[in-house]
Design a protein around this motif. Structure first.
Motif, PDB file in Angstrom:
ATOM      1  N   GLY A 206       0.815  -1.205   0.000  1.00  0.00           N
ATOM      2  CA  GLY A 206       0.000   0.000   0.000  1.00  0.00           C
ATOM      3  C   GLY A 206       0.850   1.256   0.000  1.00  0.00           C
ATOM      4  N   CYS A 207       0.215   2.398   0.257  1.00  0.00           N
ATOM      5  CA  CYS A 207       0.903   3.683   0.152  1.00  0.00           C
ATOM      6  C   CYS A 207       1.883   3.917   1.300  1.00  0.00           C
ATOM      7  CB  CYS A 207      -0.102   4.825   0.069  1.00  0.00           C
ATOM      8  SG  CYS A 207       0.551   6.330  -0.660  1.00  0.00           S
ATOM      9  N   GLN A 208       1.696   3.222   2.415  1.00  0.00           N
ATOM     10  CA  GLN A 208       2.685   3.346   3.493  1.00  0.00           C
ATOM     11  C   GLN A 208       4.081   2.983   2.962  1.00  0.00           C
ATOM     12  OE1 GLN A 208       2.028   0.477   6.644  1.00  0.00           O
ATOM     13  NE2 GLN A 208       1.798  -1.246   5.236  1.00  0.00           N
ATOM     14  N   ALA A 209       4.119   2.110   1.961  1.00  0.00           N
ATOM     15  CA  ALA A 209       5.398   1.676   1.397  1.00  0.00           C
ATOM     16  C   ALA A 209       5.953   2.646   0.363  1.00  0.00           C
ATOM     17  CB  ALA A 209       5.248   0.288   0.776  1.00  0.00           C
ATOM     18  N   GLU A 210       5.114   3.557  -0.111  1.00  0.00           N
ATOM     19  CA  GLU A 210       5.605   4.534  -1.100  1.00  0.00           C
ATOM     20  C   GLU A 210       5.754   5.911  -0.461  1.00  0.00           C
ATOM     21  OE1 GLU A 210       4.503   5.014  -5.059  1.00  0.00           O
ATOM     22  OE2 GLU A 210       4.247   2.892  -5.474  1.00  0.00           O
ATOM     23  N   VAL A 211       4.646   6.601  -0.259  1.00  0.00           N
ATOM     24  CA  VAL A 211       4.732   7.934   0.343  1.00  0.00           C
ATOM     25  C   VAL A 211       5.212   7.802   1.790  1.00  0.00           C
ATOM     26  CG1 VAL A 211       3.432   9.966   1.064  1.00  0.00           C
ATOM     27  CG2 VAL A 211       3.056   9.002  -1.201  1.00  0.00           C
TER      28      VAL A 211
ATOM     29  N   VAL B 233      -3.318   3.195   2.728  1.00  0.00           N
ATOM     30  CA  VAL B 233      -3.587   2.299   1.601  1.00  0.00           C
ATOM     31  C   VAL B 233      -3.286   2.975   0.266  1.00  0.00           C
ATOM     32  CG1 VAL B 233      -5.376   1.137   2.940  1.00  0.00           C
ATOM     33  CG2 VAL B 233      -6.014   2.984   1.358  1.00  0.00           C
ATOM     34  N   CYS B 234      -3.112   2.152  -0.743  1.00  0.00           N
ATOM     35  CA  CYS B 234      -2.878   2.648  -2.097  1.00  0.00           C
ATOM     36  C   CYS B 234      -4.178   2.508  -2.862  1.00  0.00           C
ATOM     37  CB  CYS B 234      -1.769   1.843  -2.748  1.00  0.00           C
ATOM     38  SG  CYS B 234      -1.607   2.191  -4.500  1.00  0.00           S
ATOM     39  N   ASP B 235      -4.778   3.642  -3.218  1.00  0.00           N
ATOM     40  CA  ASP B 235      -6.118   3.626  -3.812  1.00  0.00           C
ATOM     41  C   ASP B 235      -6.264   4.679  -4.900  1.00  0.00           C
ATOM     42  OD1 ASP B 235      -5.752   5.672  -2.009  1.00  0.00           O
ATOM     43  OD2 ASP B 235      -7.609   5.361  -0.910  1.00  0.00           O
TER      44      ASP B 235
ATOM     45  N   PRO C 241      -4.829  10.140  -5.209  1.00  0.00           N
ATOM     46  CA  PRO C 241      -4.405  11.222  -4.325  1.00  0.00           C
ATOM     47  C   PRO C 241      -2.888  11.427  -4.270  1.00  0.00           C
ATOM     48  CG  PRO C 241      -4.612   9.211  -3.067  1.00  0.00           C
ATOM     49  CD  PRO C 241      -4.920   8.852  -4.491  1.00  0.00           C
ATOM     50  N   CYS C 242      -2.148  10.723  -5.124  1.00  0.00           N
ATOM     51  CA  CYS C 242      -0.699  10.624  -4.983  1.00  0.00           C
ATOM     52  C   CYS C 242       0.036  11.962  -4.874  1.00  0.00           C
ATOM     53  CB  CYS C 242      -0.155   9.844  -6.165  1.00  0.00           C
ATOM     54  SG  CYS C 242      -1.182   8.419  -6.546  1.00  0.00           S
ATOM     55  N   ILE C 243      -0.242  12.869  -5.805  1.00  0.00           N
ATOM     56  CA  ILE C 243       0.561  14.097  -5.866  1.00  0.00           C
ATOM     57  C   ILE C 243       0.379  14.920  -4.592  1.00  0.00           C
ATOM     58  CG2 ILE C 243       0.978  16.230  -7.161  1.00  0.00           C
ATOM     59  CD1 ILE C 243       0.177  14.684  -9.700  1.00  0.00           C
TER      60      ILE C 243
HETATM   61  S1  SF4 Z   1       0.093   4.993  -6.523  1.00  0.00           S
HETATM   62 FE1  SF4 Z   1      -0.450   6.780  -5.303  1.00  0.00          FE
HETATM   63  S2  SF4 Z   1      -1.741   6.009  -3.647  1.00  0.00           S
HETATM   64 FE2  SF4 Z   1      -0.633   4.276  -4.527  1.00  0.00          FE
HETATM   65  S3  SF4 Z   1       1.215   4.095  -3.284  1.00  0.00           S
HETATM   66 FE3  SF4 Z   1       1.764   5.329  -5.040  1.00  0.00          FE
HETATM   67  S4  SF4 Z   1       1.470   7.408  -4.300  1.00  0.00           S
HETATM   68 FE4  SF4 Z   1       0.361   6.093  -2.881  1.00  0.00          FE
END
Ligand code: SF4
Lengths: 294, 226
Positions: A170-175, A212-214, A223-225
């Motif tokens: 999920g997003c905890q692993a990216e952002v 979460v990544c959604d 919502p990434c940016i």
């Molecule tokens: S795609 Fe977007 S929501 Fe999913 S992990 Fe990357 S930044 Fe987060």
């Protein structure tokens, strides 16, 4: 291998043993690992720094919207506010950090060139945080590189102990990971001790556990940016806390362990498949329909 | 030792939007191209898991194809790889497919063809642009695309330990050391992945190794971008 580490505990031990900051251990680790001189390792990091700088420079000037029209032009909006800081609650450092992070995120969404540090989805946090803060304390380029090496060392520990893949965690692993890394990097740039860097990383990561990544339509836009932009605020806050000698009650390695456990129980719907969370809101479904995904 | 390089984390420098779905996909394509050893006339991509769900918006399709054409992850031509492939006369197809629960969620099976030659390669994008090739034809392998001091030599050969001994001698003559060998067998054939330390192996050198009796092919994966 003299400088090998997989956990924060091992990393801090190395720092202590050699009386070196995290960045220098990371540099030596890489040199030893690839059997290349330190200068080569430095040069490679400089290339990453220059590429990030280019993405920021292009992004803060761009009005270009993405093909979906969901994002684009916000970096410019934010950057403009630097001439109108009275209007803002944050200060120059935080507004600029958000502008830079957004710039990178928008470039990425438009298939521009960025540095996946640690991933493309979270690529805005580190340049946003480190560049803006470096400008504030007139840090030379050398110091910026130190921040980058320290950030990378923290990312490596997360990759070893948990994951940097949104499809897995999920997003905890990216952002989340990016914010944790930026918090540590910034803390070293402020001459924090290695322990303080790791505390900053731990406090930041704890705030992102379970995220979460959604993404809408499965695209790295919403919502990434905005998560990148706001992530800079948390990174700066966590670093401030560490410098104020606030410590994480839970050691970093345990936080990483928790992240791994959460990743394992997180539904696949919330791991980069666009089948849950914001991706299936009314707006999310509309986007999917527009893209012909449903 | 940690398996990761600092630059697996601080990188790659890449064209967006996704490190796993764009840059990782491009790298898997590069590996497939290097293993197949020539530009294919036709490629079919079977996309599994998250790759299957969201490949379009992440340009996973364009990136895979770009990789097969040897574009680097930082090459802005990835954006237009469909057009470039058409110009080069490469036929391509993308099919969503469940490859089984064992596969990493970001996995693609590629079938590369050129005339009578055909090769099937399965690869996973494991996060941050890092990848792993997990299957080549019928052989389960583990070929990790991380930056480091080793380079990989992939050898397909008959089930005969003598062959590896002969190969070792040739490598030694070139001044190369074998750091590790992993082999898998399937129906009297073996696929060995050798981790080599030392200089790069040139194409003529690899070709020369193919003259050993019982060796089907030798691929030196040295020019892949990291
Ligand atoms: S795609 Fe977007 S929501 Fe999913 S992990 Fe990357 S930044 Fe987060």
């Amino acid at each position: 291998m003299k400088y090998s580490f997989k956990t924060a505990e091992q990393l801090l031990k190395l720092c202590k043993k050699h009386n070196l900051p995290i960045s220098l251990i990371a540099k030596r680790y890489e040199a030893e690992r690839c059997d290349k001189p330190i200068a080569t390792v430095r040069r490679k990091m400089k290339q990453a720094r220059d590429a990030m700088y280019e993405a920021v420079r292009k992004g803060i000037k761009s009005d270009e919207k993405t093909e979906t029209k969901m994002t684009g032009g916000d970096a410019k909006n934010l950057f403009k506010q630097l001439n109108n800081l009275r209007n803002m609650m944050g200060n120059k450092v935080t507004v600029r950090a958000m502008a830079y992070a957004t710039a990178v995120g928008e470039q990425n969404a438009n298939m521009g060139r960025i540095v996946a540090f640690p991933t493309a989805g979270g690529a805005g946090v580190i340049p946003g945080t480190l560049f803006s803060c470096a400008e504030h304390f007139h840090a030379g380029k050398r110091k910026l590189l130190r921040g980058m090496f320290t950030s990378a060392a923290i990312g490596l520990i997360i990759a070893e102990g948990a994951t940097l893949s949104a499809a897995k965690g999920g997003c905890q692993a990216e952002v989340g990971a990016a914010v944790s890394m930026a918090a540590a990097g910034l803390t070293e740039m402020r001459n924090g001790t290695p322990e303080q860097c790791v505390h900053a990383a731990a406090m930041a990561l704890k705030s992102y556990l379970g995220l979460v990544c959604d993404p809408l339509g499965g695209l790295v836009e919403v919502p990434c940016i905005k998560r990148n932009a706001l992530g800079c605020m948390v990174a700066i806050g966590a670093s401030d806390m560490a410098i104020a000698e606030v410590e994480s009650y839970i050691p970093f390695d345990e936080v990483v362990g928790a992240m791994k456990e959460i990743a394992e129980i997180m539904s696949p719907k919330l791991r980069e498949t666009a089948l849950g969370g914001l991706a299936v809101t009314k707006t999310g479904i509309e986007i999917k329909r527009k893209l012909g995904l449903i | 030792m940690s398996t990761h390089s600092i630059f697996d984390i601080a990188g790659p420098i890449m064209v967006g939007p996704s490190s796993s779905h764009t840059a990782g996909a491009c790298k898997i394509g590069q590996y497939a191209r290097a293993l197949f050893h020539k530009t294919p006339k036709k490629v079919t991509f079977y996309l599994h898991g998250s790759f299957g769900e969201v490949y379009k918006g992440h340009a996973t399709d364009r990136a895979l194809l770009a990789g097969v054409m040897k574009f680097r992850t930082s090459d802005t031509r990835i954006k237009t790889s469909f057009d470039i492939a058409k110009e080069k006369g490469i036929a391509y197809k993308f099919i969503k497919k469940d490859l089984g629960a064992k596969c990493h969620p970001n996995t693609v099976k590629m079938v590369l063809e050129s005339g009578k030659e055909k090769m099937t390669i399965t690869g996973s994008s494991i996060g941050g642009g890092m990848i792993e090739i997990v299957k080549l034809n019928n052989f389960e392998i583990s070929l990790k695309g991380v930056a480091g001091k080793y380079l990989s030599l992939v050898v397909s050969h008959d089930d005969n330990p003598e062959i590896i001994v002969k190969l070792g001698k040739k490598l030694k003559a070139l001044g190369l050391k074998i750091a590790n060998i992993e082999s898998t067998s399937y129906k009297k054939k073996t696929l060995s992945v050798l981790s080599i330390e030392g200089k790069r192996i040139t194409i003529p050198e690899a070709k020369e190794m193919e003259t050993i009796e019982g060796v089907d092919f030798v691929r030196a994966l040295t020019k892949i971008d990291n």
